[in-house]
Design a protein around this motif. Structure first.
Motif, short mmCIF file in Angstrom:
data_model
loop_
_atom_site.label_atom_id
_atom_site.label_comp_id
_atom_site.label_asym_id
_atom_site.label_seq_id
_atom_site.Cartn_x
_atom_site.Cartn_y
_atom_site.Cartn_z
N GLY A 85 0.72 -1.37 0.04
CA GLY A 85 0.15 -0.01 0.19
C GLY A 85 0.84 1.44 0.08
O GLY A 85 1.92 1.36 -0.38
N GLU A 86 0.39 2.33 0.42
CA GLU A 86 0.98 3.73 0.33
C GLU A 86 2.03 3.61 1.42
O GLU A 86 1.97 2.81 2.64
N VAL A 87 3.32 4.28 1.22
CA VAL A 87 4.43 4.19 2.04
C VAL A 87 4.39 5.60 2.63
O VAL A 87 4.28 6.80 2.20
N ASP A 88 4.48 5.43 4.02
CA ASP A 88 4.58 6.85 4.96
C ASP A 88 6.06 7.29 4.85
O ASP A 88 7.01 6.67 4.51
N GLY A 89 6.32 8.72 4.68
CA GLY A 89 7.72 9.29 4.78
C GLY A 89 8.47 8.86 5.82
O GLY A 89 8.46 8.54 7.02
N GLY A 90 9.68 8.36 5.53
CA GLY A 90 10.58 7.94 6.43
C GLY A 90 10.56 6.25 6.85
O GLY A 90 11.13 5.92 7.57
N SER A 91 9.48 5.78 6.11
CA SER A 91 9.12 4.35 6.45
C SER A 91 10.28 3.49 5.85
O SER A 91 10.89 3.88 4.71
N ILE A 92 10.52 2.37 6.31
CA ILE A 92 11.51 1.52 5.72
C ILE A 92 10.95 0.50 4.51
O ILE A 92 11.67 0.21 3.94
N ASP A 93 9.77 0.78 4.46
CA ASP A 93 8.90 0.12 3.27
C ASP A 93 9.34 0.77 1.78
O ASP A 93 9.16 0.18 1.03
N ILE A 94 9.99 1.93 2.04
CA ILE A 94 10.40 2.70 0.72
C ILE A 94 11.35 1.81 0.08
O ILE A 94 11.81 1.83 -1.16
N GLN A 95 12.15 0.88 0.81
CA GLN A 95 13.08 0.10 0.22
C GLN A 95 12.47 -0.99 -0.92
O GLN A 95 13.05 -1.20 -1.84
N THR A 96 11.12 -1.30 -0.59
CA THR A 96 10.55 -2.23 -1.63
C THR A 96 10.37 -1.37 -2.95
O THR A 96 10.68 -2.08 -4.02
N ILE A 97 10.01 -0.33 -2.85
CA ILE A 97 9.93 0.70 -4.03
C ILE A 97 11.35 0.68 -4.66
O ILE A 97 11.57 0.50 -6.18
N ILE A 98 12.33 0.70 -3.99
CA ILE A 98 13.75 1.00 -4.65
C ILE A 98 14.14 -0.58 -5.19
O ILE A 98 14.62 -0.29 -6.34
N ASP A 99 13.84 -1.58 -4.55
CA ASP A 99 14.42 -2.87 -5.21
C ASP A 99 13.53 -3.38 -6.42
O ASP A 99 14.01 -3.73 -7.30
N ALA A 100 12.20 -2.87 -6.30
CA ALA A 100 11.29 -2.89 -7.67
C ALA A 100 11.89 -2.05 -8.77
O ALA A 100 11.80 -2.69 -9.98
N LYS A 101 12.32 -0.77 -8.53
CA LYS A 101 12.81 0.08 -9.66
C LYS A 101 14.05 -0.51 -9.96
O LYS A 101 14.42 -0.28 -11.28
N ILE A 102 15.02 -0.92 -9.36
CA ILE A 102 16.23 -1.66 -9.80
C ILE A 102 16.32 -2.27 -11.12
O ILE A 102 17.10 -1.96 -11.74
N THR A 103 15.21 -3.17 -10.90
CA THR A 103 15.21 -4.11 -12.18
C THR A 103 14.97 -3.67 -13.37
O THR A 103 14.98 -4.12 -14.65
N LEU A 104 14.09 -2.30 -13.55
CA LEU A 104 13.67 -1.96 -14.73
C LEU A 104 14.43 -1.28 -15.87
O LEU A 104 14.60 -1.47 -16.93
N PRO A 105 15.69 -0.56 -15.41
CA PRO A 105 16.75 -0.02 -16.38
C PRO A 105 17.30 -1.30 -17.16
O PRO A 105 17.40 -1.14 -18.33
N VAL A 106 17.54 -2.37 -16.47
CA VAL A 106 17.93 -3.57 -17.10
C VAL A 106 17.37 -4.25 -18.12
O VAL A 106 17.51 -4.62 -19.49
N ALA A 107 15.97 -4.48 -17.78
CA ALA A 107 14.92 -4.72 -18.42
C ALA A 107 14.69 -4.02 -19.46
O ALA A 107 14.61 -4.56 -20.82
#
Length: 744
Positions: A85-107
């Protein structure tokens, strides 16, 4: 002498000739009509084949895109992002967004067809791309990834939240990396196993120019229109006249349709990979426009050529008949041999006619080929034969000019594979291509010949050597573009007199040998290049050390590998001159002298004159060393066996005592028995002692204690244990069995 009268062919011959002419003319007329129909159908089939090629090209790229979208949607990091769901500011859940985005440039970089990839999460409303994470997509939409004619809500409703499994959308304009691009959206719903839940989307923006280029490559007719629709008939993209986007209800195949007052050929193909439908529309007028000039030209040309050939055939018939009739008339006068002086004119006429026939068919007179075979195989006696040959090729050649001569040798590398396959026409086409290109490049100043190994020789001459070099480069450039075989070309050095021509064939052979040594293919190389490539020999101190010890140890396999590397480094990877080859042989001879000194050989070898001679010497040396080592090993084995037989009754006998008596290291004897006798000292001694014990029980009546002592065991308990382990029974039981058999 009276010559036999010459008569025109009788009426029967002329009647047959006339019938053949009439029949041939009728066949020619109807064949032209048939050709027109066939070529028109061929053009239509060509159009369909080009559409099939466009579909196949698109399928390959789209199949890659489908597999990529599936891999992305199966990725754990992307799945977490979609379900999060939505991620609050400063939440460690922001790492999920970072991990998902990393794969896209290579793809995105996997396929040049992909302009951008978006991942959408319905739970959070977030949107990821290869370059950005859009946590407030509605605010960022107008400036970063806007689609033409849509606001964000419309964009979301059309592409991100609509319920479907996978869909193509019509070509549109979108912002990608800050610039507007024409793209075709391909949208896949997540999860793959349950698209109806519609938890997220992957949006691939396919480069529209990719599809446009595929459609534009169908170069059949000047006004071809091509377009692509999805399975429901919705237009995805098009190229050409958009008013001809018609016939969406037709099935696969070719159909004749009418649009307005004009007739068209509609070609339709459906992709099994993507479900897209490919259409092309070609006007029948375009096909007719392409064919009408061809029909007129071919018809007129065919008729003219027919009449010319008919007249020529009649002329040759009359002339040949005259020459042969008069020649045989001379031969039939009396029983004396043919009067050559009187027949000479007829003989010359017949020979000239035969040569003209051969030349008209694209060949060369047989005697010319014979001359050239004698040249390349070193059978020519002097330059007079070369002059005679060249006169046959170019009658007006002037040997008083300062002519420059060169020899070219074309070799087909894969000729053996071609001969064992059904590609024999490739060899013939290579010859034809070389012949045609030589005629265009060198005009009459060349002679081409294919020898029994299917390689092609070309002899060239010109008064300007630099011009000849340029033409050779041009010939190779054009020839290598059309030949279907893998070929290389060797060029001799320039020869300023006919006396030097005899060396040209050897120079070509040297060049081809250098190409073969370097395992090169499809190259042009001149003799001057290999003379400039002479290099220093390669024989390092490490190589000498390895060779030296391999010989001393009799390691033939290791020595063969060292000699192979030495040969590869010096005669394949390098092109040594005579001086450097001699230097290499000198240092190899020095190594041979060292080996003789080490092995105390009094007779040194003869000085090496060739590398094979040196190689054979080292291999023979190693073989002799190995034989000597084998003899030494056999002697040592017999010595060990005898020693154990003489001392087995001693309780103190062990490997250490034997090594001391032999003045050898215990470790050497241990490994020697393990590797050469395939047993250990203890095992061999135990088996021999037990064998002797069993023999003693059989030979005479002895107590177990007596046998124990005589066989070198310290006590009877140790003896019993060893005997039972080896024979499966106690010594007493074995003794009873033996005594029973002996009747004692």
């Amino acid at each position: 002498m009276m010559k036999k009268a010459f008569y025109l062919p009788n009426s029967k011959t002329f009647i047959i000739f006339l019938l053949v002419v009439i029949i041939s003319f009728v066949v020619l007329f109807f064949s032209q009509n048939w050709m027109l129909k066939t070529v028109r159908e061929d053009k239509m089939e060509q159009n369909y084949a080009m559409l099939r090629l466009a579909k196949t090209s698109a399928d390959l790229s789209l199949d890659q895109a489908f597999k990529l979208s599936q891999l992305l949607l199966l990725d754990n990091d992307i799945a977490k992002f979609i379900y999060q769901g939505e991620v609050d500011g400063g939440s460690i859940d922001i790492q999920t967004i970072i991990d998902a985005k990393i794969t896209l440039p290579v793809a995105r970089s996997i396929s040049s067809m992909l302009s951008e990839i978006y991942i959408f999460s319905k739970n959070s409303g977030y949107l990821l791309s290869a370059s950005n994470a859009y946590l407030e997509p509605e605010k960022m939409y107008p400036t970063l990834f806007a689609f033409e004619g849509l606001n964000y809500r419309q964009f979301r409703s059309k592409y991100l939240t609509a319920p479907f499994s996978r869909a193509f959308f019509a070509e549109t304009t979108a912002l990608v990396d800050g610039r507007a691009m024409r793209v075709i959206p391909l949208v896949q719903t997540f999860p793959l196993n349950s698209p109806s839940s519609n938890s997220g989307k992957i949006v691939m923006l396919l480069d529209s120019e990719f599809f446009s280029s595929i459609l534009a490559e169908q170069r059949v007719g000047e006004n071809l229109t091509s377009f692509i629709t999805d399975s429901s008939g919705k237009l995805i993209t098009s190229w050409g006249d958009t008013s001809l986007v018609v016939g969406l209800d037709y099935g696969d195949g070719q159909h004749r349709i009418q649009v307005g007052d004009e007739k068209y050929v509609l070609s339709v193909l459906t992709s099994e990979v993507s479900g897209l439908r490919f259409f092309s529309v070609l006007s029948l007028k375009d096909i007719s426009a392409m064919m009408s000039p061809l029909w007129t030209v071919l018809t007129v040309l065919s008729l003219v050529m027919f009449l010319v050939m008919a007249a020529l055939a009649l002329f040759i018939l009359l002339r040949n008949r005259k020459d042969w009739v008069e020649l045989f008339g001379l031969a039939s006068q009396g029983e004396s041999p043919l009067p050559y002086e009187q027949a000479l004119g007829h003989i010359k006429a017949i020979v000239a006619e035969d040569r003209n026939k051969v030349r008209m068919s694209g060949g060369t007179p047989f005697i010319t080929d014979t001359f050239f075979r004698r040249l390349i195989h070193g059978k020519m006696a002097d330059t007079s034969e070369i002059q005679a040959m060249l006169k046959l090729v170019q009658e007006d050649i002037d040997f008083s000019q300062n002519l420059v001569f060169q020899m070219v040798h074309l070799v087909i590398h894969d000729v053996n594979d071609i001969l064992t396959s059904d590609r024999l026409e490739d060899i013939d086409f290579t010859r034809i291509a070389a012949q045609k290109q030589a005629q265009q490049t060198f005009a009459r100043q060349h002679f081409l010949y294919m020898d029994f190994s299917f390689s092609i020789w070309i002899m060239l001459w010109h008064h300007d050597g630099s011009y000849l070099d340029k033409q050779i480069d041009l010939f190779w450039k054009e020839f290598s573009l059309v030949t279907p075989t893998s070929a290389s070309m060797a060029v001799s050095s320039s020869k300023e007199s006919l006396n030097e021509i005899f060396d040209a064939t050897n120079e070509c052979s040297d060049v081809l040998q250098s190409i073969s040594n370097e395992k090169q293919v499809e190259v042009l190389r001149r003799y001057s290049e290999i003379t400039l490539r002479r290099e220093r020999y390669h024989y390092t101190s490490d190589m000498e050390r390895k060779l030296y010890f391999a010989v001393l140890r009799g390691e033939e396999e290791a020595l063969e590998e060292i000699l192979r590397i030495l040969e590869q480094d010096n005669f394949a990877a390098r092109s040594l001159g005579g001086e450097e080859t001699s230097n290499l042989l000198r240092v190899l001879y020095a190594t041979a002298i060292k080996l003789c000194q080490a092995m105390h050989h009094e007779d040194p070898p003869k000085v090496f004159t060739t590398y094979p001679q040196a190689k054979q010497y080292f291999l023979a040396f190693a073989k002799n060393v190995r034989g000597e080592n084998q003899d030494k090993e056999d002697i040592l084995i017999q010595k060990i066996v005898s020693y154990i037989q003489d001392h087995y009754d001693q309780c103190s006998l062990n490997l250490s005592s034997m090594a001391k008596d032999f003045s050898m290291k215990e470790s050497f004897l241990y490994h020697f028995m393990q590797t050469r006798m395939e047993t250990s000292f203890a095992q061999y001694l135990e088996e021999y002692r037990l064998a002797r014990a069993a023999s003693m029980f059989s030979e005479r009546q002895m107590t177990i204690n007596e046998v124990t002592a005589l066989c070198g065991y310290a006590n009877s308990q140790t003896f019993r244990r060893a005997f039972r382990k080896h024979y499966g029974m106690l010594p007493s039981d074995y003794q009873k069995t033996v005594l029973f058999k002996q009747g004692v």
